[in-house]
Design a protein around this motif. Structure first.
Motif, PDB file in Angstrom:
ATOM      1  N   LEU A 186       0.857  -1.190   0.000  1.00  0.00           N
ATOM      2  CA  LEU A 186       0.000   0.000   0.000  1.00  0.00           C
ATOM      3  C   LEU A 186       0.892   1.240   0.000  1.00  0.00           C
ATOM      4  CD1 LEU A 186      -2.400  -1.140   2.871  1.00  0.00           C
ATOM      5  CD2 LEU A 186      -2.688  -1.521   0.423  1.00  0.00           C
ATOM      6  N   PHE A 187       0.578   2.201  -0.853  1.00  0.00           N
ATOM      7  CA  PHE A 187       1.356   3.448  -0.903  1.00  0.00           C
ATOM      8  C   PHE A 187       0.412   4.614  -0.648  1.00  0.00           C
ATOM      9  CE2 PHE A 187       5.379   1.959  -2.678  1.00  0.00           C
ATOM     10  CZ  PHE A 187       5.023   0.716  -3.190  1.00  0.00           C
ATOM     11  N   ASP A 188       0.731   5.409   0.397  1.00  0.00           N
ATOM     12  CA  ASP A 188      -0.120   6.552   0.725  1.00  0.00           C
ATOM     13  C   ASP A 188       0.579   7.844   0.305  1.00  0.00           C
ATOM     14  OD1 ASP A 188      -2.028   8.215   1.692  1.00  0.00           O
ATOM     15  OD2 ASP A 188      -1.790   7.671   3.806  1.00  0.00           O
ATOM     16  N   GLU A 189       0.266   8.324  -0.875  1.00  0.00           N
ATOM     17  CA  GLU A 189       0.894   9.532  -1.431  1.00  0.00           C
ATOM     18  C   GLU A 189       2.404   9.524  -1.241  1.00  0.00           C
ATOM     19  OE1 GLU A 189      -0.995  13.245  -0.804  1.00  0.00           O
ATOM     20  OE2 GLU A 189      -2.945  12.361  -0.331  1.00  0.00           O
ATOM     21  N   PRO A 190       3.081   8.531  -1.796  1.00  0.00           N
ATOM     22  CA  PRO A 190       4.510   8.349  -1.493  1.00  0.00           C
ATOM     23  C   PRO A 190       5.402   9.472  -2.000  1.00  0.00           C
ATOM     24  CG  PRO A 190       3.843   6.888  -3.260  1.00  0.00           C
ATOM     25  CD  PRO A 190       2.592   7.492  -2.724  1.00  0.00           C
ATOM     26  N   THR A 191       4.945  10.258  -2.958  1.00  0.00           N
ATOM     27  CA  THR A 191       5.832  11.297  -3.507  1.00  0.00           C
ATOM     28  C   THR A 191       5.357  12.718  -3.170  1.00  0.00           C
ATOM     29  OG1 THR A 191       4.632  11.278  -5.603  1.00  0.00           O
ATOM     30  CG2 THR A 191       6.567   9.868  -5.451  1.00  0.00           C
ATOM     31  N   SER A 192       4.283  12.826  -2.370  1.00  0.00           N
ATOM     32  CA  SER A 192       3.704  14.154  -2.123  1.00  0.00           C
ATOM     33  C   SER A 192       4.595  15.067  -1.280  1.00  0.00           C
ATOM     34  CB  SER A 192       2.348  14.024  -1.431  1.00  0.00           C
ATOM     35  OG  SER A 192       1.452  13.385  -2.291  1.00  0.00           O
ATOM     36  N   ALA A 193       5.476  14.461  -0.457  1.00  0.00           N
ATOM     37  CA  ALA A 193       6.302  15.286   0.429  1.00  0.00           C
ATOM     38  C   ALA A 193       7.697  15.508  -0.145  1.00  0.00           C
ATOM     39  CB  ALA A 193       6.412  14.625   1.800  1.00  0.00           C
ATOM     40  N   LEU A 194       7.886  15.144  -1.423  1.00  0.00           N
ATOM     41  CA  LEU A 194       9.237  15.190  -1.994  1.00  0.00           C
ATOM     42  C   LEU A 194       9.437  16.407  -2.880  1.00  0.00           C
ATOM     43  CD1 LEU A 194       9.656  11.464  -3.072  1.00  0.00           C
ATOM     44  CD2 LEU A 194      10.462  12.572  -0.988  1.00  0.00           C
ATOM     45  N   ASP A 195      10.701  16.860  -2.940  1.00  0.00           N
ATOM     46  CA  ASP A 195      11.048  17.899  -3.908  1.00  0.00           C
ATOM     47  C   ASP A 195      10.841  17.314  -5.305  1.00  0.00           C
ATOM     48  OD1 ASP A 195      11.736  19.599  -1.917  1.00  0.00           O
ATOM     49  OD2 ASP A 195      13.883  19.149  -1.989  1.00  0.00           O
ATOM     50  N   PRO A 196      10.392  18.139  -6.249  1.00  0.00           N
ATOM     51  CA  PRO A 196      10.048  17.628  -7.584  1.00  0.00           C
ATOM     52  C   PRO A 196      11.161  16.802  -8.233  1.00  0.00           C
ATOM     53  CG  PRO A 196       9.376  19.916  -7.380  1.00  0.00           C
ATOM     54  CD  PRO A 196      10.102  19.569  -6.119  1.00  0.00           C
ATOM     55  N   GLU A 197      12.431  17.212  -8.044  1.00  0.00           N
ATOM     56  CA  GLU A 197      13.489  16.474  -8.752  1.00  0.00           C
ATOM     57  C   GLU A 197      13.796  15.126  -8.114  1.00  0.00           C
ATOM     58  OE1 GLU A 197      14.114  19.099  -6.837  1.00  0.00           O
ATOM     59  OE2 GLU A 197      16.170  19.104  -6.059  1.00  0.00           O
ATOM     60  N   LEU A 198      13.207  14.848  -6.928  1.00  0.00           N
ATOM     61  CA  LEU A 198      13.468  13.576  -6.255  1.00  0.00           C
ATOM     62  C   LEU A 198      12.365  12.557  -6.501  1.00  0.00           C
ATOM     63  CD1 LEU A 198      14.654  15.009  -2.817  1.00  0.00           C
ATOM     64  CD2 LEU A 198      16.065  14.315  -4.748  1.00  0.00           C
ATOM     65  N   VAL A 199      11.259  13.030  -7.091  1.00  0.00           N
ATOM     66  CA  VAL A 199      10.089  12.171  -7.298  1.00  0.00           C
ATOM     67  C   VAL A 199      10.419  11.021  -8.234  1.00  0.00           C
ATOM     68  CG1 VAL A 199       7.780  12.108  -8.309  1.00  0.00           C
ATOM     69  CG2 VAL A 199       8.428  13.985  -6.787  1.00  0.00           C
ATOM     70  N   GLY A 200      11.201  11.324  -9.291  1.00  0.00           N
ATOM     71  CA  GLY A 200      11.497  10.335 -10.335  1.00  0.00           C
ATOM     72  C   GLY A 200      12.093   9.045  -9.807  1.00  0.00           C
ATOM     73  N   ASP A 201      13.086   9.171  -8.877  1.00  0.00           N
ATOM     74  CA  ASP A 201      13.765   7.979  -8.350  1.00  0.00           C
ATOM     75  C   ASP A 201      12.796   7.063  -7.624  1.00  0.00           C
ATOM     76  OD1 ASP A 201      16.140   8.887  -9.324  1.00  0.00           O
ATOM     77  OD2 ASP A 201      16.803   9.778  -7.418  1.00  0.00           O
ATOM     78  N   VAL A 202      11.899   7.683  -6.838  1.00  0.00           N
ATOM     79  CA  VAL A 202      10.935   6.889  -6.072  1.00  0.00           C
ATOM     80  C   VAL A 202       9.958   6.196  -7.021  1.00  0.00           C
ATOM     81  CG1 VAL A 202       9.049   7.007  -4.402  1.00  0.00           C
ATOM     82  CG2 VAL A 202      11.149   8.298  -3.998  1.00  0.00           C
ATOM     83  N   LEU A 203       9.471   6.946  -8.009  1.00  0.00           N
ATOM     84  CA  LEU A 203       8.530   6.352  -8.958  1.00  0.00           C
ATOM     85  C   LEU A 203       9.194   5.216  -9.745  1.00  0.00           C
ATOM     86  CD1 LEU A 203       6.529   9.410 -10.333  1.00  0.00           C
ATOM     87  CD2 LEU A 203       5.909   7.800  -8.536  1.00  0.00           C
ATOM     88  N   ALA A 204      10.499   5.381 -10.046  1.00  0.00           N
ATOM     89  CA  ALA A 204      11.212   4.335 -10.779  1.00  0.00           C
ATOM     90  C   ALA A 204      11.222   3.035  -9.993  1.00  0.00           C
ATOM     91  CB  ALA A 204      12.637   4.789 -11.089  1.00  0.00           C
ATOM     92  N   VAL A 205      11.471   3.157  -8.667  1.00  0.00           N
ATOM     93  CA  VAL A 205      11.465   1.974  -7.807  1.00  0.00           C
ATOM     94  C   VAL A 205      10.083   1.329  -7.820  1.00  0.00           C
ATOM     95  CG1 VAL A 205      11.572   1.219  -5.394  1.00  0.00           C
ATOM     96  CG2 VAL A 205      13.356   2.719  -6.303  1.00  0.00           C
ATOM     97  N   MET A 206       9.028   2.159  -7.771  1.00  0.00           N
ATOM     98  CA  MET A 206       7.656   1.628  -7.765  1.00  0.00           C
ATOM     99  C   MET A 206       7.308   0.974  -9.099  1.00  0.00           C
ATOM    100  SD  MET A 206       5.877   4.713  -5.624  1.00  0.00           S
ATOM    101  CE  MET A 206       4.210   4.170  -5.953  1.00  0.00           C
TER     102      MET A 206
END
Lengths: 267, 306
Positions: A186-206
């Protein structure tokens, strides 16, 4: 609290669905945030929950892990009622210990990571498998290091969470959840608290995780991610699922005016 | 007068910065030195302070035994206080209303009555219950032999301390972000594991400083047990001045020893706080490290700080 189970449901109990919600209701005081959610997530499926804030998507996600108690309807994970035990036609509320055991099969990633700040990255990953599942330390350590490798943070094993960027912390949090070898994430807004340039790495893992066949329920505002990765997208509004279907349909050609309005505002 | 007028300076001129001066600091410092000097001179030359007697009894064996009793009481009572406090704090935060109410009642009762009165009650327990059986068959204890003055002191101070400490522990537990409990729960850790492994270690940062305060407070509060004729530091001095009438010098002796121990405890607290601040912020150097840096020795220590 009313939970009704008719005998027909019991007869077909071990359903293959990973998550099955039937008319799930939840109120905070007089505010009914979930007004009857019906949703089935099949094994290996990725379902993204989108919608305006306050529409109930995060609350529903938290119900799946019993972080919130439901007030009505039925919620099943891997064929077992969440927070209850089925005896005959009666649902008996589980003891804390049994709720914990149920949760070990479900991984959860939070908006604010919630890593344990007093433990190193490796200790964060090893804590639950060693304590809750009582697995041998050596085996857990090996698995944990492998997962850190996978999320690209092998060299951060002995670092403390505070020294990591938000994106790195969230990847550690994903690895921590995966270290329990869950059947559902379950992922609860996993990228909402991140700086825009850091979102990509997390989404890549997902993305990798989805490609590996993990069943995932993702509350997100990343419409692009939902379009690329989700098998189905559910649009929440006012405590209900207004529209659900493949991303091409819900995101590309929404039927409901509320969905269209929301997507226009998000873009 | 326009201070901001720009004065044309060639771009390559070297400009020196002149730090602000603080004449008032020097003045007040000087004034304070004079006052302290006068005070010290007066105290040192006033024969009634009896410094020779102070020095003599500062090293007295019975005073030293009194100090040991004081330390013993402090350690035992704080240990009882802390252990009971954690239990009470967890009970206060429990979902079980019976347990929660009990903890609330305990804290209200012990915080709401003077500790001196509590000490006298324990001391006179035999008047209420001459025989203590704990309601068990076969147990038959004489209250007068069981409740020695020392035992009464331990019970009175320990149980009272638990009430105060439990509020400190509770504040510490509540200071930990709820997300930590949720994350631990979502990982399948039980409530007990979550408390022990996740919440309490983080709560320590909030719990340790007031606990140091409580320990120092306890050390001084033990002086109350002199009314129960426990031979603590104060009572030992009282016994001596009852015989030789050197009241002031002996009170100074006791005060000096209290001061020595509280100073040592204060230093211990400083390092303990640093220990539990790990992973939260970068720490400034300790006075000792600063001294070493100033003296310029131990270059290796210096490097490790960066």
């Amino acid at each position: 609290m009313t939970i009704t189970v008719n005998s027909r449901t019991t007869a077909t109990a071990p359903s293959p669905a990973m998550v099955r919600a039937v008319g799930v209701r939840k109120s905070f005081g007089s505010n009914e945030v979930l007004q009857g959610i019906d949703l089935t997530v099949e094994q290996g499926e990725v379902v993204c929950l989108i919608g305006p804030s306050g529409s109930g998507k995060s609350t529903f996600l938290r119900c799946i892990n019993h972080l919130e108690r439901t007030d009505g309807g039925q919620l099943w994970v891997a064929g077992a009622p969440v927070g209850y035990e089925l005896r005959g036609t009666r649902l008996h509320e589980l003891k804390d210990r049994d709720v914990c055991r149920q949760r070990t099969g479900v991984g959860m990633v939070f908006q604010h990571f919630n890593l344990f700040p007093h433990m190193t990255v490796l200790e964060n990953l090893m804590e639950a498998p060693v304590r809750a599942l009582r697995q041998p330390k050596a085996r857990v350590r090996e698995r944990a290091l492998g997962l850190l490798e996978k999320v690209g943070l092998a060299e951060k094993a002995s670092a403390y969470p505070r020294s990591l960027s938000g994106g790195q912390q969230q990847r550690v949090a994903i690895a921590r959840a995966l270290c329990m070898e869950p059947r559902l994430m379950l992922f609860d807004e996993p990228t909402s608290a991140l700086d825009p340039e850091l979102v990509g790495d997390v989404l890549a893992v997902m993305r990798d995780l989805a490609a590996s066949g993990m069943t995932m329920v993702v509350v997100t505002h990343e419409i692009g991610f939902a379009r690329d990765v989700a098998d189905r997208v559910a649009f929440f509004d006012g405590g209900r699922i207004v529209e659900i279907g493949p991303p091409a349909q819900v995101l590309g050609n929404p039927e409901h005016p509320r969905t269209r309005e929301f997507l226009a505002a998000v873009r | 007068m326009s201070v901001m007028t720009s004065i044309p300076v060639a771009a390559d001129t070297d400009l020196t910065t002149v730090p602000r001066r603080h004449p008032l600091r020097w003045l007040t410092g000087l004034l304070l030195l004079v006052v302290i000097g006068l005070l010290v001179a007066d105290v040192a030359t006033n024969p009634r302070f009896g410094w020779a007697v102070v020095w003599l009894y500062f090293q007295d064996v019975s005073i030293f035994h009194g100090l040991l009793t004081t330390l013993e009481l402090t350690v035992i009572c704080m240990a009882i206080g802390i252990v009971l406090a954690v239990a009470l704090a967890v009970m206060r935060l429990s979902a079980n209303p019976v347990v929660r109410t009990f903890a609330f009642g305990y804290v209200s009762f012990f915080r709401g009555t003077p500790v001196l009165v509590q000490l006298l009650f324990w001391f006179n327990l035999a008047a209420l219950y001459p025989v203590i059986s704990f309601g068990l068959p076969g147990v038959h204890l004489d209250a007068n032999t069981l409740i020695t003055p020392f035992m009464a002191a331990v019970l009175g101070l320990g149980l009272n301390e638990a009430a105060y400490m439990s509020e400190i522990v509770r504040a510490g537990i509540l200071s930990v972000d709820h997300g930590q409990t949720e994350a631990a729960g979502a990982l399948g850790l039980t409530r007990g594991q979550t408390l022990r492994r996740v919440v309490l270690p983080q709560a320590m940062r909030v719990i340790v400083p007031p606990t140091g305060n409580e320990t120092i407070g306890m050390l001084k509060t033990t002086a109350l047990v002199s009314v129960l004729a426990v031979h603590d530091l104060l009572y030992s001095s009282q016994i001596i001045y009852a015989k030789n009438f050197q009241t002031i010098p002996l009170l100074i002796v006791a005060s000096l020893w209290y001061l020595v121990v509280t100073t040592v405890l204060g230093v211990g607290q400083y390092y303990l706080e640093r220990r539990y601040a790990r992973g939260n912020r970068t720490l400034p150097p300790t006075p000792l490290q600063r001294l070493r840096r100033l003296v310029g020795t131990h270059a290796n220590v210096d490097r490790s700080l960066r």
